[in-house]
Motif scaffolding. Structure first.
Motif, PDB file in Angstrom:
ATOM      1  N   SER A 127      34.291  21.936 -33.970  1.00 40.40           N
ATOM      2  CA  SER A 127      34.795  20.568 -33.958  1.00 40.40           C
ATOM      3  C   SER A 127      35.057  20.136 -32.530  1.00 40.40           C
ATOM      4  N   LEU A 128      34.466  19.009 -32.117  1.00 35.56           N
ATOM      5  CA  LEU A 128      34.649  18.529 -30.745  1.00 35.56           C
ATOM      6  C   LEU A 128      36.058  18.025 -30.502  1.00 35.56           C
ATOM      7  N   LYS A 129      36.812  17.755 -31.579  1.00 36.22           N
ATOM      8  CA  LYS A 129      38.167  17.250 -31.421  1.00 36.22           C
ATOM      9  C   LYS A 129      39.110  18.346 -30.935  1.00 36.22           C
ATOM     10  N   ALA A 130      38.836  19.542 -31.360  1.00 37.54           N
ATOM     11  CA  ALA A 130      39.710  20.651 -30.953  1.00 37.54           C
ATOM     12  C   ALA A 130      39.214  21.184 -29.610  1.00 37.54           C
ATOM     13  N   ARG A 131      39.941  20.840 -28.559  1.00 34.40           N
ATOM     14  CA  ARG A 131      39.519  21.255 -27.228  1.00 34.40           C
ATOM     15  C   ARG A 131      40.653  21.982 -26.523  1.00 34.40           C
ATOM     16  N   GLU A 132      40.284  22.737 -25.508  1.00 30.36           N
ATOM     17  CA  GLU A 132      41.280  23.448 -24.734  1.00 30.36           C
ATOM     18  C   GLU A 132      40.869  23.439 -23.271  1.00 30.36           C
ATOM     19  N   GLN A 133      41.850  23.502 -22.413  1.00 35.61           N
ATOM     20  CA  GLN A 133      41.583  23.461 -20.987  1.00 35.61           C
ATOM     21  C   GLN A 133      41.322  24.875 -20.475  1.00 35.61           C
ATOM     22  N   ALA A 134      40.324  25.012 -19.628  1.00 29.05           N
ATOM     23  CA  ALA A 134      39.956  26.334 -19.109  1.00 29.05           C
ATOM     24  C   ALA A 134      39.589  26.207 -17.641  1.00 29.05           C
ATOM     25  N   TRP A 135      39.605  27.342 -16.969  1.00 28.63           N
ATOM     26  CA  TRP A 135      39.263  27.382 -15.544  1.00 28.63           C
ATOM     27  C   TRP A 135      37.749  27.533 -15.389  1.00 28.63           C
ATOM     28  N   GLU A 136      37.180  26.667 -14.555  1.00 36.57           N
ATOM     29  CA  GLU A 136      35.727  26.709 -14.345  1.00 36.57           C
ATOM     30  C   GLU A 136      35.287  28.048 -13.762  1.00 36.57           C
ATOM     31  N   ILE A 137      36.063  28.574 -12.823  1.00 40.11           N
ATOM     32  CA  ILE A 137      35.651  29.788 -12.127  1.00 40.11           C
ATOM     33  C   ILE A 137      35.511  30.956 -13.081  1.00 40.11           C
ATOM     34  N   ASN A 138      36.372  31.015 -14.139  1.00 44.60           N
ATOM     35  CA  ASN A 138      36.294  32.113 -15.101  1.00 44.60           C
ATOM     36  C   ASN A 138      35.060  31.983 -15.992  1.00 44.60           C
ATOM     37  N   ASP A 139      34.762  30.749 -16.429  1.00 46.16           N
ATOM     38  CA  ASP A 139      33.565  30.544 -17.242  1.00 46.16           C
ATOM     39  C   ASP A 139      32.308  30.842 -16.437  1.00 46.16           C
ATOM     40  N   LYS A 140      32.311  30.437 -15.172  1.00 46.09           N
ATOM     41  CA  LYS A 140      31.127  30.695 -14.339  1.00 46.09           C
ATOM     42  C   LYS A 140      30.989  32.180 -14.018  1.00 46.09           C
ATOM     43  N   LEU A 141      32.107  32.868 -13.905  1.00 48.03           N
ATOM     44  CA  LEU A 141      32.039  34.313 -13.694  1.00 48.03           C
ATOM     45  C   LEU A 141      31.406  34.991 -14.908  1.00 48.03           C
ATOM     46  N   ALA A 142      31.829  34.610 -16.106  1.00 43.29           N
ATOM     47  CA  ALA A 142      31.247  35.192 -17.322  1.00 43.29           C
ATOM     48  C   ALA A 142      29.767  34.872 -17.411  1.00 43.29           C
ATOM     49  N   PHE A 143      29.391  33.642 -17.075  1.00 38.95           N
ATOM     50  CA  PHE A 143      27.988  33.241 -17.081  1.00 38.95           C
ATOM     51  C   PHE A 143      27.203  34.070 -16.062  1.00 38.95           C
ATOM     52  N   GLY A 144      27.761  34.216 -14.870  1.00 37.88           N
ATOM     53  CA  GLY A 144      27.074  34.977 -13.826  1.00 37.88           C
ATOM     54  C   GLY A 144      26.878  36.437 -14.182  1.00 37.88           C
ATOM     55  N   ILE A 145      27.852  37.012 -14.874  1.00 34.62           N
ATOM     56  CA  ILE A 145      27.735  38.415 -15.277  1.00 34.62           C
ATOM     57  C   ILE A 145      26.583  38.585 -16.264  1.00 34.62           C
ATOM     58  N   ASP A 146      26.470  37.694 -17.232  1.00 35.29           N
ATOM     59  CA  ASP A 146      25.373  37.785 -18.202  1.00 35.29           C
ATOM     60  C   ASP A 146      24.032  37.515 -17.530  1.00 35.29           C
ATOM     61  N   HIS A 147      24.009  36.547 -16.625  1.00 42.18           N
ATOM     62  CA  HIS A 147      22.753  36.186 -15.966  1.00 42.18           C
ATOM     63  C   HIS A 147      22.249  37.296 -15.051  1.00 42.18           C
ATOM     64  N   SER A 148      23.164  37.939 -14.334  1.00 42.55           N
ATOM     65  CA  SER A 148      22.751  38.942 -13.342  1.00 42.55           C
ATOM     66  C   SER A 148      22.580  40.332 -13.921  1.00 42.55           C
ATOM     67  N   GLY A 149      23.064  40.577 -15.141  1.00 39.57           N
ATOM     68  CA  GLY A 149      22.825  41.858 -15.789  1.00 39.57           C
ATOM     69  C   GLY A 149      23.842  42.938 -15.517  1.00 39.57           C
ATOM     70  N   VAL A 150      25.023  42.575 -15.015  1.00 44.55           N
ATOM     71  CA  VAL A 150      26.064  43.578 -14.806  1.00 44.55           C
ATOM     72  C   VAL A 150      27.090  43.475 -15.928  1.00 44.55           C
ATOM     73  N   GLY A 151      27.963  44.443 -16.018  1.00 43.43           N
ATOM     74  CA  GLY A 151      28.998  44.448 -17.033  1.00 43.43           C
ATOM     75  C   GLY A 151      30.380  44.336 -16.413  1.00 43.43           C
ATOM     76  N   PHE A 152      31.389  44.469 -17.274  1.00 38.43           N
ATOM     77  CA  PHE A 152      32.777  44.325 -16.818  1.00 38.43           C
ATOM     78  C   PHE A 152      33.118  45.390 -15.775  1.00 38.43           C
ATOM     79  N   LYS A 153      32.712  46.624 -16.019  1.00 37.66           N
ATOM     80  CA  LYS A 153      33.095  47.720 -15.132  1.00 37.66           C
ATOM     81  C   LYS A 153      32.531  47.534 -13.732  1.00 37.66           C
ATOM     82  N   LYS A 154      31.228  47.279 -13.644  1.00 40.34           N
ATOM     83  CA  LYS A 154      30.603  47.115 -12.327  1.00 40.34           C
ATOM     84  C   LYS A 154      31.150  45.891 -11.597  1.00 40.34           C
ATOM     85  N   SER A 155      31.375  44.815 -12.352  1.00 40.06           N
ATOM     86  CA  SER A 155      31.908  43.611 -11.720  1.00 40.06           C
ATOM     87  C   SER A 155      33.310  43.856 -11.172  1.00 40.06           C
TER      88      SER A 155
END
Length: 868
Positions: A127-155
């Protein structure tokens, strides 16, 4: 007035009402409470300091800060009283992953929470009505980890080295799930667009698209074991080269497994477990589901280009479309054919079936399929003709490809070993059986496709979900596969598309890098399609294999399954690599003392002994007669007048006072050390330098570092006074100095040389251009000793007319002796000598000795007869 002056004002200067003021007071109280309890602000999905590292204060480590956001917040001043605020008044920090809220006090002790980066609203659920505020840097970090092929430990390890506090696994996983769903949406949308485009480009008469298919797994498997817990597959359109559909299969869910092991109900989660069968059976099932889904979207797949490693086509025909066509993958077909040849070599040890022979047969097979593409009868008739062609029988050959039929008088089978036809009749029978078997499947071979695009996609997926790591316990693996699919279809611009869907700022650096990478990839793709690039790639492969074979011949068996158990006495002798002929290096620039000198010797060889030393610097002279330990040759006696008998040395028949070579060189060393950094100057200095250095090597008790180098006045005077017919020292003295002197007397020669050079050269400028170092001379002497020793061992090959005198010298100069050739032949009787002698020298690109097949065959035949 006093009452009014105490009433609070807003930022615009207007008086606040009691209701407005009560809201402000409540907001301030909440901020203070948050600071005391270290709770976060309205970012409800991320708790402050969620990585359990509350002991890390704002003074510890580094932070990722957006200057624009931070400066704008500080410039706005206190949100309660408009007082200016500064980071100097920073009291504490509330961290949310890589984002932070900085608690900054104003002069009135109001606490302001200043963000260090941008925040955005994202959908919390469908539902688009239910929204929450988040930090861009954290979302981009998660995106970058998936894109670059590393995991939580290596990062986290990387960030710890950078001394940046890393988000907790919980926070990062929450962000990954939010971004991953968007990535999947972008990937599926790109597939739908690619499928529509593929249908539009397909021939209207057919209305059925052709797609290549292949599957991959997230764990490496061998021919005996395939046990991956997840797999993926894709259909790639032939016309567009883009993924029109993809699927994943997962056998494991970490949350479900935890609940089952603890006998509890699993929490509500996005479970990706969708397979219970064997890992091998994933491939047919994924193909069926993708073709079925495309049919539902009114996109019919009529032909699949794929390998022959699974029963996929049978399952598709039985469950989806009985008329589905299949085209075999060319690369897999070639690999299967090559494997049959290598298996034949391994089983029956045919000597003629060498690596070079197999390469040539593969090329013939590939050429036949390419020239007769689509013609079943031609392939069926011409494949069996390959074997007689290899044995010199050309009755069944076609003039289109047979070189013998085109030029029977000059044709030579140069692609076969030693440019000779094959002879082994048993090998001929086995090769005929293999090619006849493939000819029976000529209908399949006549229409070959390619699944290279799928292999490329699999490599991309493996870069984002490395097989050494396990991401299939959650949604992470599916997100990474989707990222690879989106990258395949959209290029690196898919990153901007995901940011746009997530309502994230695109980022100038991100966009610039994506555009740069896409341009680079497009240029590389265009270059790789050119004929020159393909030839260069093939040549590099040939050179690499050749280099590897040469190294293995020199090194012996260094790695092999069970080599340490199967071989009680492993061959660890290493044949030396190519020895380069040493060159004379000039003396480094600097200020030196130039000492003119000359030697008289027992002969003209560089191992002759010294009989007289003479040197001069200005008016200071040095002279010694030396008693040699070798007999003075007759020619030297006639020139110098020096002769020896027992412990006496004679000059023109008269005895002279002579000392031993050790004492003479010690005296010379002591005398010459009076001059700083001495360089010896001599006419035709290379002869005198080799004699002197050879003597110093032989007499180790004398310090050999008392001179820096040598200057050759022969080349110096040729430069200064060109055009002369003679540059003999006596002629130069006669013409330039108008004097005659006692030639071939070391002190007189040295003095005359000093006068000649000073007459021609007013100073020593340009001397070093004609100089060479002591080490250069020593290297040359050692090289000549090595070459002479090698010639002695190899001379039997010259005596038996196996090699010529020139090849004898080239082999010896390259650092090889007879034992090295024997070792190479023993390690590889067929190609050992060839690999050793034809190894390319990296500096010149030329063979170490020769690549001439006749010479190599002659040497190999000699050692073969010796062994037999």
């Amino acid at each position: 007035m006093s009452t009014m002056s105490t009433r609070p004002r807003s930022k615009k200067g207007r008086f606040r009402s009691k209701k407005q003021q009560s809201k402000v007071d409540l907001f301030i109280k909440n901020n203070v409470d948050r600071e005391k309890t270290t709770r976060g602000d309205d970012c409800s999905e991320e708790s402050a300091n969620d990585d359990n590292s509350e002991h890390i204060t704002w003074r510890d480590g580094r932070r990722v800060v957006e200057f624009g956001v931070l400066i704008d917040e500080l410039k706005a001043g206190c949100r309660f009283c408009d007082q200016p605020i500064s980071l100097v008044d920073l009291t504490s920090e509330l961290r949310y992953g890589l984002g932070s809220l900085l608690s900054v006090k104003c002069k009135n002790d109001h606490i302001n929470l200043i963000p260090t980066g941008k925040r955005h609203f994202r959908a919390k659920s469908d539902s688009l009505k239910a929204r929450e505020q988040a930090w861009e840097i954290n979302d981009k970090l998660a995106f970058g980890i998936d894109h670059s092929g590393v995991g939580f430990k290596k990062s986290s390890e990387l960030f710890s080295i950078l001394n940046i506090p890393f988000p907790s696994h919980t926070t990062l996983k929450r962000c990954e799930r939010a971004v991953g769903k968007v990535i999947e949406g972008v990937a599926k949308e790109s597939c739908r667009d690619a499928a529509i485009s593929e249908k539009e480009r397909t021939d209207e008469s057919s209305q059925k698209v052709t797609a290549s298919f292949d599957a991959g797994w997230q764990k490496r498997g061998s021919g005996k074991s395939y046990s991956s817990l997840s797999g993926h597959a894709a259909l790639i359109g032939k016309e567009t080269g883009k993924v029109i559909s993809y699927a994943t299969r997962n056998k494991f869910c970490r949350k479900c497994d935890f609940a089952e092991r603890n006998n509890i109900s699993a929490d509500d989660h996005d479970c990706r477990k969708n397979w219970t069968g064997s890992s091998k059976a994933m491939e047919p099932d994924m193909c069926v589901s993708m073709v079925t889904n495309l049919h539902k979207d009114e996109i019919s797949v009529g032909c699949l280009e794929m390998d022959n490693d699974a029963t996929t086509i049978a399952k598709v025909r039985s469950e989806v479309d009985p008329s589905m066509k299949k085209t075999s993958d060319k690369n897999h077909t070639m690999k299967q054919f090559a494997n049959r040849l290598w298996d034949l070599k391994k089983q029956k040890h045919y000597k003629e079936l060498s690596a070079k022979t197999i390469t040539h047969i593969k090329k013939c097979f590939s050429f036949c399929l390419a020239q007769n593409s689509g013609d079943v009868s031609a392939i069926q008739s011409e494949l069996p003709a390959i074997v007689p062609h290899l044995y010199g029988v050309h009755d069944k050959c076609s003039i289109q490809w047979c070189g013998y039929l085109k030029a029977p008088d000059t044709y030579v089978p140069k692609r076969l070993p030693y440019k000779r036809y094959l002879r082994d009749v048993h090998l001929k029978s086995d090769l005929s059986s293999i090619l006849q078997e493939f000819a029976q499947n000529s209908e399949m071979l006549a229409h070959l496709g390619s699944s290279q695009s799928n292999e490329s996609l699999n490599n991309t997926i493996a870069s984002k979900a490395p097989k050494a790591n396990f991401f299939s316990g959650s949604e992470s693996n599916d997100y990474r596969v989707a990222a690879a699919v989106a990258q395949k279809n959209l290029g690196y611009q898919y990153i901007s598309k995901v940011n746009e869907r997530m309502l994230l700022s695109p980022g100038k650096v991100t966009q610039t890098m994506a555009e740069k990478t896409d341009r680079k990839r497009e240029r590389a793709r265009e270059v790789s399609r050119t004929v020159e690039a393909k030839r260069r790639r093939i040549q590099k492969k040939v050179d690499k294999l050749s280099e590897e074979a040469c190294c293995e011949t020199r090194e012996g068996t260094t790695y092999e399954s069970g080599v340490d158990l199967n071989n009680n006495s492993p061959d660890t002798i290493e044949i030396p690599s190519n020895v380069m002929t040493p060159t004379f290096q000039k003396v480094p620039d600097g200020k030196y003392s130039f000492v003119y000198f000359d030697l008289e010797t027992t002969g003209l060889r560089n191992d002759s002994h010294i009989t007289q030393i003479g040197a001069i610097v200005g008016d200071e002279k040095f002279e010694r007669f030396v008693l040699p330990k070798k007999k003075v040759e007759t020619g030297a006696v006639a020139v110098t007048g020096l002769s020896s008998s027992g412990t006496l040395l004679f000059k023109n028949g008269e005895p002279v006072v002579a000392r031993g070579i050790k004492d003479s060189l010690s005296d010379f060393s002591t005398w010459i050390k009076k001059f700083p950094d001495p360089v010896l100057v001599a006419h035709n200095a290379k002869f005198d330098a080799e004699i002197l250095c050879n003597t110093l090597i032989r007499i180790s008790d004398v310090d050999s570092n008392f001179i820096v180098g040598f200057v050759d006045t022969l080349s110096l005077l040729r430069e200064k006074i060109p055009g002369r017919s003679s540059y003999k020292q006596e002629e130069l003295a006669k013409d330039l100095l108008q004097q005659q002197y006692s030639a071939h007397d070391a002190p007189s020669d040295a003095a005359a040389l000093q006068d000649i050079v000073q007459c021609v050269c007013s100073n020593s400028d340009g001397f070093l251009k004609h100089s060479f170092s002591v080490q250069s001379v020593i290297n040359t002497i050692q090289f000549e000793h090595m070459k002479s020793s090698n010639i002695s061992s190899l001379y039997i090959l010259f005596q038996k007319n196996v090699i010529s005198k020139m090849i004898l010298n080239k082999i010896a100069a390259s650092g090889l002796n007879i034992s090295h050739l024997q070792i190479a032949h023993r390690r590889d009787p067929e190609n050992g000598i060839r690999n050793l002698l034809s190894e390319k020298v990296s500096s010149t690109g030329q063979p170490r000795v020769t690549a001439n097949s006749r010479i190599i065959s002659s040497i190999s035949h000699h050692f073969q007869l010796s062994c037999s």
